[in-house]
Enzyme design. Structure first.
Site, PDB file in Angstrom:
ATOM      1  N   LYS A   5      60.533  54.622  45.677  1.00 48.51           N
ATOM      2  CA  LYS A   5      60.748  53.404  46.534  1.00 48.51           C
ATOM      3  C   LYS A   5      60.469  53.801  48.118  1.00 48.51           C
ATOM      4  O   LYS A   5      59.893  53.168  48.871  1.00 48.51           O
ATOM      5  CB  LYS A   5      62.134  52.801  46.416  1.00 48.51           C
ATOM      6  N   GLU A  19      69.627  49.918  43.157  1.00 49.12           N
ATOM      7  CA  GLU A  19      69.979  50.119  44.476  1.00 49.12           C
ATOM      8  C   GLU A  19      69.030  49.141  45.160  1.00 49.12           C
ATOM      9  O   GLU A  19      67.915  49.201  45.180  1.00 49.12           O
ATOM     10  CB  GLU A  19      69.925  51.399  45.053  1.00 49.12           C
ATOM     11  N   ARG A  48      61.827  59.953  33.157  1.00 49.12           N
ATOM     12  CA  ARG A  48      61.718  58.859  34.019  1.00 49.12           C
ATOM     13  C   ARG A  48      60.127  58.546  33.555  1.00 49.12           C
ATOM     14  O   ARG A  48      59.240  59.440  33.038  1.00 49.12           O
ATOM     15  CB  ARG A  48      61.696  59.065  35.443  1.00 49.12           C
TER      16      ARG A  48
END
Ligand code: ATP
Ligand code: MG
Length: 598
Positions: free
Chosen positions: A315, A60, A305
């Site tokens: 982020k 994104e 992850r």
């Protein structure tokens, strides 16, 4: 990156095993691809896809990529490369807020820098999910037409309460049994801006009693008046991520959609949605209509992850560090962003080694930051030429060396690569040495320079200390010595005088005085913000030290991003941002040894 010369075979992992099985069963052997993303009708016009598999990296564009993303990039692009496939770079820009061109550019740069691209034989596989808004809207109408979606006007609170809990089934919305016509009309009104933001949502109609809460009629479209960086003000309704993502994968004919574990519970909805959109339908008159999406459909696979100690890989937190100026921008060398790591002197080859070493698993865990540093060290040890640097200089005067004279000494560029040859460094009467290489009252085991002690000047002569000068505070300012003329390194009989210590030096008349930044970890805790703490409270206040150093002259010509081992100190890189031609500044990438494991 020359360390590609000894490739490490990519370790097998469960995703590779799945792909091998799929290929052996020819699961995708007849899959068609029309050269660009699109619905079933479009893909049907194509030919059998020459890409054996398709994967995608779908960031994104709402921030800079971090080291966790590097893992995903190596995984997705790496699998495509290893299995004769293609990996798409897809900007998942369906959320109008917080997305920007700056992020798009930085993400593209990061992927390229890690060694991957999206230009394949005859096509450029760079896509923007917002280009699929028209199809997503059509898909939503199709769900409504087939009784699989409804417009819900409950308040957000009511919806939350009626969703139920892990142990309690949810309750049907009073709007759940609207007719198709009513739902279509309402949804079109949403699209046409007739309803306020948040006043209603389109929901999939699945099962409010499902044990998986994600299957309890998830929202798929919402009203949101927001300007979009690509589509401007064309839309005031936007699809939810869980609806958009499977559709993006299907339109792009992705075979293996690889994501992190937190999406595991979304997989049933991923499959449900794509099946609903791919199955043939019947209209009220009983006429058959083909499915909107082509089969075989993409499948989602989840992996753990990357969690790395001493950094934050989120982020949201990185944005906070940048916006609140705890660091100097997105490419601050202390940040775990790809841009920061690059400036720090970390290399793409080092990241590859790291991702190979940590592997891919289905269990969450923390990886020690020192493993990443070890990988960078290993790669730089092979790749980086050696140079001499005095980081904390004091003067050494060779009193019996002729004034105004200098001579060549020869230093190998790389001890493991004699083919890289030697360079000359100048020796003269006055030299810079490390302050810590002289001790007036030596501690036990100190083999460097001491009053009346002897030491070898690396690549030069053996010298004998004759004393030192001090300032009013008793701090040593100058050390004096005499050299033994027959002991020059590389000349016959040079080792007739045996000494225990060996120190590095730079000639005062031939030195390059340079700014060097010594970086340390940005957080002092392994798990910043663990418990109820604010992660900002764990910031290491001494994470950078800027010093003035004396370097060998050749370093004056270092090009931005050139890396060196400063002998005995560690690996340093010429900063790509602050260096000017003939005046590079250096960032410490990593020390020679792990200073945190004392
Ligand atoms: P963040 O949680 O930092 O905001 P994100 O998951 O929202 O990251 P995206 O832009 O959605 O960021 O991520 C793009 C891809 O990178 C996704 O497929 C995601 O699974 C993957 N990814 C993100 N963070 C990690 C991580 N720590 N380890 C491995 N893969 C990651
Ligand atoms: Mg995300």
């Amino acid at each position: 990156m020359s360390s590609e010369k000894t490739p490490i075979p990519a370790a097998s992992n469960f995703i590779r095993a799945i792909i091998e099985k799929d290929l052996s069963q020819s699961k995708y052997a007849t899959k068609k691809w029309a050269g660009s993303p699109g619905d079933a009708a479009h893909q049907d016009t194509g030919v059998v896809d020459t890409a054996k598999i398709r994967t995608r990296f779908p960031p994104e564009p709402n921030g800079y990529l971090h080291i966790g993303h590097a893992k995903s990039i190596f995984l997705n692009f790496g699998l495509a490369r290893d299995f004769d496939g293609i990996c798409h770079l897809r900007f998942d820009d369906t959320n109008p807020e917080k997305e920007s061109q700056e992020y798009v550019d930085s993400i593209s740069d990061a992927v390229k820098w890690l060694g991957f691209g999206w230009d394949n034989a005859n096509e450029t596989n760079l896509y923007f999910a917002s280009n699929y808004f028209d199809f997503m809207y059509r898909a939503a109408e199709s769900l409504i037409e087939n009784g699989h979606a409804y417009v819900d006007e409950q308040s957000a609170d009511e919806m939350r309460i009626n969703r139920g809990t892990l142990t309690e089934a949810g309750k049907d919305s009073p709007f759940r049994n609207r007719t198709v016509a009513e739902n279509l009309a309402r949804f079109r009104e949403m699209r046409d801006g007739k309803h306020a933001d948040g006043s209603m949502v389109l929901r999939a109609k699945i099962d409010m009693a499902s044990p998986n809460i994600n299957m309890r009629d998830p929202a798929i479209y919402r009203v949101r008046r927001a300007h979009h960086h690509n589509t401007g003000d064309q839309w005031c309704i936007y699809p939810m991520y869980t609806f958009a993502h499977p559709i993006e994968d299907a339109l792009e004919r992705i075979t293996h959609s690889i994501c992190t574990l937190e999406f595991e519970d979304q997989r049933p909805f991923y499959d449900w949605l794509l099946l609903r959109l791919a199955e043939p339908t019947e209209d009220v008159g009983g006429n058959k209509k083909p499915g909107l999406l082509a089969e075989p459909l993409p499948k989602q696979y989840e992996f753990a992850r990357l969690n790395l100690t001493y950094v934050v890989l989120s982020k949201r937190k990185l944005i906070q560090l940048v916006e609140e100026k705890h660091v100097n921008g997105w490419d601050d060398p202390r940040l775990p962003t790809i841009a920061g790591a690059r400036r720090r002197g970390y290399t793409a080859a080092g990241f590859k080694l790291f991702t190979d070493r940590i592997g891919v698993s289905k269990a969450d865990s923390w990886i020690e930051y020192s493993i990443l540093e070890d990988c960078m060290r290993e790669v730089l040890n092979t790749d980086a030429e050696r140079r001499i640097a005095v980081l904390d200089p004091i003067k050494l005067v060779i009193d019996n060396y002729p004034e105004g004279q200098s001579e060549d000494c020869f230093a190998p560029n790389h001890p493991l690569k004699p083919e890289l040859g030697k360079r000359t460094v100048q020796l003269s009467k006055e030299l810079w040495i490390e302050r810590e290489d002289f001790m007036e009252t030596p501690s036990k085991g100190f083999f460097r320079l001491t009053p009346e002690g002897m030491v070898r000047l690396r690549y030069g002569y053996v010298v004998k200390c004759t004393g030192c000068e001090k300032d009013a505070d008793g701090k040593v300012t100058v050390v004096h010595c005499e050299y033994l003329p027959d002991t020059k390194s590389g000349t016959p009989g040079s080792d007739s005088v045996k000494v225990k210590g060996n120190i590095h030096w730079v000639s005062v008349a031939h030195a390059y005085e340079a700014e060097v930044r010594l970086y340390d970890r940005l957080f002092k805790e392994a798990h910043p913000g663990e418990g109820d703490k604010d992660f900002l409270d764990d910031i290491n206040q001494n994470s950078v030290q800027v010093i003035t150093t004396q370097l060998e002259l050749s370093l004056k010509d270092a090009k931005p991003e050139e890396s060196f081992q400063f002998e005995r100190h560690g690996y340093f890189v010429a900063d790509r941002k602050d260096s000017v031609a003939g005046k590079p500044v250096f960032n410490r990438t990593v020390t020679l040894k792990d200073a945190w494991q004392k």
